[in-house]
Design an enzyme around this catalytic site. Sequence first.
Site, PDB file in Angstrom:
ATOM      1  N   TYR A 125       0.430  -1.743   0.169  1.00 43.38           N
ATOM      2  CA  TYR A 125       0.134  -0.377  -0.094  1.00 43.38           C
ATOM      3  C   TYR A 125       0.928   1.198   0.191  1.00 43.38           C
ATOM      4  O   TYR A 125       0.449   2.189  -0.659  1.00 43.38           O
ATOM      5  CB  TYR A 125      -1.208  -0.147   1.462  1.00 43.38           C
ATOM      6  CG  TYR A 125      -2.029   1.465   0.877  1.00 43.38           C
ATOM      7  CD1 TYR A 125      -3.154   0.791   0.551  1.00 43.38           C
ATOM      8  CD2 TYR A 125      -2.096   2.349   1.696  1.00 43.38           C
ATOM      9  CE1 TYR A 125      -3.969   1.737   0.305  1.00 43.38           C
ATOM     10  CE2 TYR A 125      -2.493   3.307   1.491  1.00 43.38           C
ATOM     11  CZ  TYR A 125      -3.851   2.783   0.606  1.00 43.38           C
ATOM     12  OH  TYR A 125      -4.627   4.365   0.543  1.00 43.38           O
ATOM     13  N   PHE A 131      -6.404  20.083 -26.055  1.00 43.60           N
ATOM     14  CA  PHE A 131      -7.188  18.568 -25.786  1.00 43.60           C
ATOM     15  C   PHE A 131      -8.618  18.710 -24.698  1.00 43.60           C
ATOM     16  O   PHE A 131      -8.199  18.973 -24.010  1.00 43.60           O
ATOM     17  CB  PHE A 131      -5.360  17.542 -25.297  1.00 43.60           C
ATOM     18  CG  PHE A 131      -6.113  16.212 -25.075  1.00 43.60           C
ATOM     19  CD1 PHE A 131      -6.276  15.775 -26.373  1.00 43.60           C
ATOM     20  CD2 PHE A 131      -7.068  15.445 -24.060  1.00 43.60           C
ATOM     21  CE1 PHE A 131      -6.748  14.426 -26.852  1.00 43.60           C
ATOM     22  CE2 PHE A 131      -7.089  14.307 -24.008  1.00 43.60           C
ATOM     23  CZ  PHE A 131      -7.022  13.447 -25.712  1.00 43.60           C
ATOM     24  N   THR A 132      -9.382  17.866 -25.437  1.00 38.98           N
ATOM     25  CA  THR A 132     -10.760  17.501 -25.073  1.00 38.98           C
ATOM     26  C   THR A 132     -10.806  17.570 -23.170  1.00 38.98           C
ATOM     27  O   THR A 132     -11.075  18.525 -22.360  1.00 38.98           O
ATOM     28  CB  THR A 132     -11.287  16.010 -25.364  1.00 38.98           C
ATOM     29  OG1 THR A 132     -10.216  14.916 -24.961  1.00 38.98           O
ATOM     30  CG2 THR A 132     -11.842  16.327 -26.410  1.00 38.98           C
ATOM     31  N   ASP A 147       2.246  18.925 -21.359  1.00 39.82           N
ATOM     32  CA  ASP A 147       1.892  17.383 -21.415  1.00 39.82           C
ATOM     33  C   ASP A 147       2.284  16.555 -22.559  1.00 39.82           C
ATOM     34  O   ASP A 147       1.944  16.490 -24.221  1.00 39.82           O
ATOM     35  CB  ASP A 147       0.385  17.842 -22.032  1.00 39.82           C
ATOM     36  CG  ASP A 147      -0.563  16.670 -23.154  1.00 39.82           C
ATOM     37  OD1 ASP A 147      -0.591  15.931 -22.499  1.00 39.82           O
ATOM     38  OD2 ASP A 147      -1.658  17.088 -22.887  1.00 39.82           O
ATOM     39  N   LYS A 204      -0.334   6.459 -23.979  1.00 44.13           N
ATOM     40  CA  LYS A 204       0.497   6.697 -24.910  1.00 44.13           C
ATOM     41  C   LYS A 204       1.974   6.214 -25.562  1.00 44.13           C
ATOM     42  O   LYS A 204       1.751   4.350 -25.105  1.00 44.13           O
ATOM     43  CB  LYS A 204       0.014   7.932 -25.904  1.00 44.13           C
ATOM     44  CG  LYS A 204      -1.081   7.985 -25.847  1.00 44.13           C
ATOM     45  CD  LYS A 204      -2.620   8.141 -23.977  1.00 44.13           C
ATOM     46  CE  LYS A 204      -4.231   8.566 -24.838  1.00 44.13           C
ATOM     47  NZ  LYS A 204      -3.726  10.414 -23.851  1.00 44.13           N
ATOM     48  N   ARG A 258     -13.287  13.499 -34.989  1.00 45.77           N
ATOM     49  CA  ARG A 258     -12.332  14.740 -34.242  1.00 45.77           C
ATOM     50  C   ARG A 258     -12.584  15.739 -34.598  1.00 45.77           C
ATOM     51  O   ARG A 258     -12.082  15.754 -35.824  1.00 45.77           O
ATOM     52  CB  ARG A 258     -10.721  13.811 -34.179  1.00 45.77           C
ATOM     53  CG  ARG A 258     -10.362  13.217 -32.694  1.00 45.77           C
ATOM     54  CD  ARG A 258     -10.610  13.545 -31.515  1.00 45.77           C
ATOM     55  NE  ARG A 258      -9.542  13.555 -30.874  1.00 45.77           N
ATOM     56  CZ  ARG A 258     -11.060  13.412 -29.519  1.00 45.77           C
ATOM     57  NH1 ARG A 258     -12.012  13.919 -29.569  1.00 45.77           N
ATOM     58  NH2 ARG A 258     -10.173  13.029 -28.831  1.00 45.77           N
ATOM     59  N   PHE A 270     -18.351  13.334 -26.918  1.00 46.32           N
ATOM     60  CA  PHE A 270     -18.528  12.299 -28.295  1.00 46.32           C
ATOM     61  C   PHE A 270     -18.174  11.074 -27.445  1.00 46.32           C
ATOM     62  O   PHE A 270     -18.057  10.086 -28.829  1.00 46.32           O
ATOM     63  CB  PHE A 270     -16.637  12.937 -29.006  1.00 46.32           C
ATOM     64  CG  PHE A 270     -15.780  12.592 -27.704  1.00 46.32           C
ATOM     65  CD1 PHE A 270     -15.513  13.820 -26.991  1.00 46.32           C
ATOM     66  CD2 PHE A 270     -15.215  11.322 -27.434  1.00 46.32           C
ATOM     67  CE1 PHE A 270     -14.486  14.220 -26.230  1.00 46.32           C
ATOM     68  CE2 PHE A 270     -13.905  11.989 -26.747  1.00 46.32           C
ATOM     69  CZ  PHE A 270     -13.585  13.196 -25.979  1.00 46.32           C
TER      70      PHE A 270
HETATM   71  C1  PLP Z   1      -4.674  10.645 -24.134  1.00 46.20           C
HETATM   72  C2  PLP Z   1      -4.554  12.212 -23.607  1.00 46.20           C
HETATM   73  C3  PLP Z   1      -4.592  13.054 -22.747  1.00 46.20           C
HETATM   74  C4  PLP Z   1      -5.370  12.603 -21.310  1.00 46.20           C
HETATM   75  O1  PLP Z   1      -5.220  11.099 -20.521  1.00 46.20           O
HETATM   76  P1  PLP Z   1      -5.627  10.002 -19.757  1.00 46.20           P
HETATM   77  O2  PLP Z   1      -4.610   8.994 -19.935  1.00 46.20           O
HETATM   78  O3  PLP Z   1      -7.003   9.303 -21.551  1.00 46.20           O
HETATM   79  O4  PLP Z   1      -6.699   9.809 -19.034  1.00 46.20           O
HETATM   80  C5  PLP Z   1      -4.472  13.562 -22.479  1.00 46.20           C
HETATM   81  N1  PLP Z   1      -3.183  14.631 -23.212  1.00 46.20           N
HETATM   82  C6  PLP Z   1      -3.538  14.527 -24.738  1.00 46.20           C
HETATM   83  C7  PLP Z   1      -3.208  14.605 -25.628  1.00 46.20           C
HETATM   84  C8  PLP Z   1      -3.623  12.440 -24.908  1.00 46.20           C
HETATM   85  O5  PLP Z   1      -3.573  12.652 -25.940  1.00 46.20           O
END
Ligand code: PLP
Length: 468
Positions: A84, A136-137, A227, A270, A394, A460
């Site tokens: 933990y 970004f969303t 990011d 990613k 998109r 979306f």
């Molecule tokens: C996927 C993504 C995020 C968010 O990450 P999650 O792991 O899906 O919460 C933020 N910024 C970019 C550019 C992304 O591609």
Amino acid sequence: MNQKIYNIMKSTKKISWAEPYRMKMVELLKMTTKAQRVKAIKEAGYNTFLLKSEDVYIDLLTDSGTNAMSDRQWSGMFMGDEAYAGSRSFYNMEKSVQEIYGYKHVIPTHQGRGAENILSKILIKKGDIIPGNMYFTTTRLHQELAGGKFEDIIIDEAHDPNNEHPFKGNVDLKKLDAIVKKHGASKIPYVSIATNVNLAGGQPISMANLRELHSYCTKNKIRIIHDMTRVAENAYFIQQREKGFDKKSIAQIVKEICSYTDGATMSAKKDALVNIGGFLATNEMDTYEKARNLVVVYEGMPTYGGLAGRDMEAIAIGIRESVDDHHQHARVGQVEYLGNKMIEFGIPIVKPIGGHGIFVDAKAFLPHLTQDEFPAQTLAAEIYIESGVRTMERGIVSAGRKSNGQNYYPKLELVRFTIPRRVYTQAHMDVIAESTYEVYKRRSKIKGMKMVYEPQYLRFFQARFEKL
Ligand SMILES: *Cc1c(COP(=O)(O)O)cnc(C)c1O
């Protein structure tokens, strides 16, 4: 072999790239008929997010969490320390982040948006402005929920799908300067910089631009938050395209990119080659202290932050694999292979070809549809029906609504074909391009759609549609 490719090969004396790995296990896929797919997409409200994975043949919905892990990562999973507090796997992950990216302090989160939530809450006050190289969303939503307002400072070229600028992720410093002059630097907690900008089509920012931005922000005492979801793919493009970097390794370039920023949010799903996970990184002690406090509220202890020990172990290994030059060459090479096939078929795609996927220009593909008839949403549904290939929208649906309730009308209306890392073969790429071409041949007969269900946030993911 196609004459053009042959000529390129002759002129560069290069042989084809191939994957620096071989397969040890395969996952069997269900093959479907067109009638089954017509039924499945109708039941899914013509939203590819609502399809069952079982009904999908080649899944290009996202490159997020869909990567194939290596044998080393799987071995790491077994070695995960599930304590933990004080998990060994956390310290391994922290070490990878410190050594590969160079950030001082690391806090794991369940995925990227967990880090965005915490960082936005710490740094943003009501009325603040957050300039960034395209939204970004989830990133923008967390900035807004914290009381801030996002302002786009990406170069204009990024909004033009036909512009072949090699670094469409670059910041327009004049746009940034205008914002600073108008609001004052004290209203700007940080500049939000994405590497290999997702919504611009996986387009890189150049090192020269980053250096300039860094000196501007240092002068004006504004932080840069990175990011860094696709930083290694961005580094690959710098290596290939920017003067003075062709002899540098991806690892060196990644480290230099990070050195111009003060902190980062990462979706490890990613670049870092895992199925779940993320982190927040910062060089500032004060921000780190606040984040350690908040992570307990939203994610978990600062040494696991919503992750199992095994997941942190897989991230620790994945980060190191992601900066391997051969890996990135094969990764982006496969995306470029698909993109070039699409171009040969005459299909309109965003250029230059991006790092994590192909973005088909739905406005050019279906010019007879207005943006209110959801051209990209429609096209994604048609591509699924044709071949079982799952892509995603998109465009206007992803862009959502402004706080006054009006729709955003983004310039780009795209269908994203995102390629998971280390998952599909070149033969899969052929099927994807050929079946998109089949849809292209019958494009004039395709009708648009109307939205019949709209959720409040990030619509979306769950919106439903009907054919007009
Ligand atoms: C996927 C993504 C995020 C968010 O990450 P999650 O792991 O899906 O919460 C933020 N910024 C970019 C550019 C992304 O591609």
